[in-house]
Design a protein around this motif. Structure first.
Motif, PDB file in Angstrom:
ATOM      1  N   GLY A  91       0.804  -1.216   0.000  1.00 30.51           N
ATOM      2  CA  GLY A  91       0.000   0.000   0.000  1.00 30.51           C
ATOM      3  C   GLY A  91       0.836   1.263   0.000  1.00 30.51           C
ATOM      4  N   THR A  92       2.083   1.165   0.450  1.00 27.11           N
ATOM      5  CA  THR A  92       2.984   2.327   0.436  1.00 27.11           C
ATOM      6  C   THR A  92       4.091   2.149  -0.597  1.00 27.11           C
ATOM      7  N   GLY A  93       4.111   1.021  -1.262  1.00 24.86           N
ATOM      8  CA  GLY A  93       5.142   0.743  -2.251  1.00 24.86           C
ATOM      9  C   GLY A  93       5.365  -0.746  -2.362  1.00 24.86           C
ATOM     10  N   GLY A  94       6.476  -1.099  -2.979  1.00 24.86           N
ATOM     11  CA  GLY A  94       6.831  -2.508  -3.109  1.00 24.86           C
ATOM     12  C   GLY A  94       6.726  -3.046  -4.526  1.00 24.86           C
ATOM     13  N   LEU A  95       6.206  -2.246  -5.448  1.00 24.67           N
ATOM     14  CA  LEU A  95       6.079  -2.717  -6.819  1.00 24.67           C
ATOM     15  C   LEU A  95       7.228  -2.281  -7.719  1.00 24.67           C
ATOM     16  N   GLY A  96       7.990  -1.267  -7.331  1.00 26.34           N
ATOM     17  CA  GLY A  96       9.001  -0.670  -8.197  1.00 26.34           C
ATOM     18  C   GLY A  96       9.998  -1.645  -8.778  1.00 26.34           C
ATOM     19  N   LEU A  97      10.632  -2.453  -7.947  1.00 29.59           N
ATOM     20  CA  LEU A  97      11.645  -3.385  -8.453  1.00 29.59           C
ATOM     21  C   LEU A  97      11.008  -4.503  -9.274  1.00 29.59           C
ATOM     22  N   ARG A  98       9.786  -4.867  -8.951  1.00 31.43           N
ATOM     23  CA  ARG A  98       9.084  -5.879  -9.762  1.00 31.43           C
ATOM     24  C   ARG A  98       8.792  -5.326 -11.158  1.00 31.43           C
ATOM     25  N   ILE A  99       8.428  -4.060 -11.233  1.00 28.96           N
ATOM     26  CA  ILE A  99       8.197  -3.416 -12.529  1.00 28.96           C
ATOM     27  C   ILE A  99       9.506  -3.357 -13.311  1.00 28.96           C
ATOM     28  N   ILE A 100      10.586  -2.967 -12.639  1.00 29.06           N
ATOM     29  CA  ILE A 100      11.898  -2.898 -13.280  1.00 29.06           C
ATOM     30  C   ILE A 100      12.304  -4.277 -13.805  1.00 29.06           C
ATOM     31  N   GLU A 101      12.089  -5.322 -13.008  1.00 26.81           N
ATOM     32  CA  GLU A 101      12.411  -6.684 -13.452  1.00 26.81           C
ATOM     33  C   GLU A 101      11.652  -7.057 -14.718  1.00 26.81           C
ATOM     34  N   LYS A 102      10.405  -6.634 -14.811  1.00 24.62           N
ATOM     35  CA  LYS A 102       9.560  -6.981 -15.955  1.00 24.62           C
ATOM     36  C   LYS A 102       9.964  -6.239 -17.228  1.00 24.62           C
ATOM     37  N   LEU A 103      10.453  -5.001 -17.097  1.00 28.17           N
ATOM     38  CA  LEU A 103      10.724  -4.151 -18.258  1.00 28.17           C
ATOM     39  C   LEU A 103      12.182  -4.135 -18.706  1.00 28.17           C
ATOM     40  N   THR A 104      13.061  -4.850 -17.993  1.00 29.12           N
ATOM     41  CA  THR A 104      14.480  -4.844 -18.342  1.00 29.12           C
ATOM     42  C   THR A 104      14.977  -6.265 -18.582  1.00 29.12           C
ATOM     43  N   ASP A 105      16.134  -6.358 -19.228  1.00 34.45           N
ATOM     44  CA  ASP A 105      16.770  -7.667 -19.373  1.00 34.45           C
ATOM     45  C   ASP A 105      17.357  -8.113 -18.045  1.00 34.45           C
ATOM     46  N   ARG A 106      17.877  -7.152 -17.287  1.00 31.03           N
ATOM     47  CA  ARG A 106      18.373  -7.427 -15.936  1.00 31.03           C
ATOM     48  C   ARG A 106      18.665  -6.110 -15.248  1.00 31.03           C
ATOM     49  N   TRP A 107      18.741  -6.153 -13.921  1.00 26.51           N
ATOM     50  CA  TRP A 107      19.154  -5.001 -13.136  1.00 26.51           C
ATOM     51  C   TRP A 107      20.089  -5.507 -12.043  1.00 26.51           C
ATOM     52  N   TYR A 108      20.963  -4.630 -11.607  1.00 27.66           N
ATOM     53  CA  TYR A 108      21.923  -5.015 -10.576  1.00 27.66           C
ATOM     54  C   TYR A 108      22.411  -3.761  -9.850  1.00 27.66           C
ATOM     55  N   VAL A 109      23.098  -3.983  -8.748  1.00 25.53           N
ATOM     56  CA  VAL A 109      23.572  -2.890  -7.898  1.00 25.53           C
ATOM     57  C   VAL A 109      25.080  -2.983  -7.786  1.00 25.53           C
ATOM     58  N   GLU A 110      25.741  -1.832  -7.813  1.00 26.61           N
ATOM     59  CA  GLU A 110      27.194  -1.785  -7.605  1.00 26.61           C
ATOM     60  C   GLU A 110      27.523  -0.611  -6.694  1.00 26.61           C
ATOM     61  N   PRO A 111      28.631  -0.694  -5.977  1.00 30.26           N
ATOM     62  CA  PRO A 111      29.049   0.428  -5.133  1.00 30.26           C
ATOM     63  C   PRO A 111      29.332   1.664  -5.989  1.00 30.26           C
ATOM     64  N   TYR A 112      29.064   2.843  -5.423  1.00 29.49           N
ATOM     65  CA  TYR A 112      29.294   4.083  -6.154  1.00 29.49           C
ATOM     66  C   TYR A 112      29.560   5.212  -5.162  1.00 29.49           C
ATOM     67  N   GLU A 113      30.777   5.671  -5.096  1.00 31.87           N
ATOM     68  CA  GLU A 113      31.172   6.836  -4.300  1.00 31.87           C
ATOM     69  C   GLU A 113      30.575   6.841  -2.889  1.00 31.87           C
ATOM     70  N   GLY A 114      30.710   5.733  -2.175  1.00 31.39           N
ATOM     71  CA  GLY A 114      30.212   5.628  -0.812  1.00 31.39           C
ATOM     72  C   GLY A 114      28.747   5.244  -0.713  1.00 31.39           C
TER      73      GLY A 114
END
Length: 141
Positions: A91-114
């Motif tokens: 109700g306050t969120g939780g769909l964003g990464l699921r949407i990203i997963e559906k619309l992209t080939d892949r997503w990932y996280v990397e460190p960036y300037e702290g």
């Protein structure tokens, strides 16, 4: 294979997702990626990434758009090192990464300037002037 890049900073406020949508679709369109449905999907992805950075990140929000031949990657960096994880909608969120997963080939996280940078690889744009081999569709093979 040519490489195209664009980088810009956004303020950490509620208007940032809209600004990011406008800027990213303008950049991609300027690079010749003009399929409307694909651009709409790219706009949703950047909006979700920036929304997450504004809500859960901190510090500055840095947007990058990169095209390596036919591969397009959009990314958003923020000052938080907390790695985003998909969660159940509440109700306050939780769909964003699921949407990203559906619309992209892949997503990932990397460190960036702290903090971190979340990168999303978009599928090839239909009608793209660049093929998977990195050559123009109008050039003889």
């Amino acid at each position: 294979m040519s490489t195209l890049t664009a980088h810009f900073d956004l303020p950490l406020d509620g208007a940032a997702p809209g600004w990011a949508r406008s800027a990213v679709t303008a950049v991609l369109g300027g690079w010749g990626l003009r399929d409307r449905a694909w651009l709409d999907d790219a706009a949703v992805v950047i909006s979700e990434l920036v929304t997450n950075a504004v809500r859960h990140g901190g510090g500055e929000v840095v947007v990058s758009v990169e095209a390596y031949g036919s591969q397009v990657i959009i990314s958003v960096a923020d000052g938080s090192s907390v790695v985003p994880r998909p969660r159940e909608p509440d109700g306050t969120g939780g769909l964003g990464l699921r949407i990203i997963e559906k619309l992209t080939d892949r997503w990932y996280v990397e460190p960036y300037e702290g903090g971190k940078r979340v990168r999303a690889e978009l599928p090839l744009c239909p009608g793209s002037p660049v093929t998977a081999e990195g050559t123009s569709r109008t050039e003889p093979a």
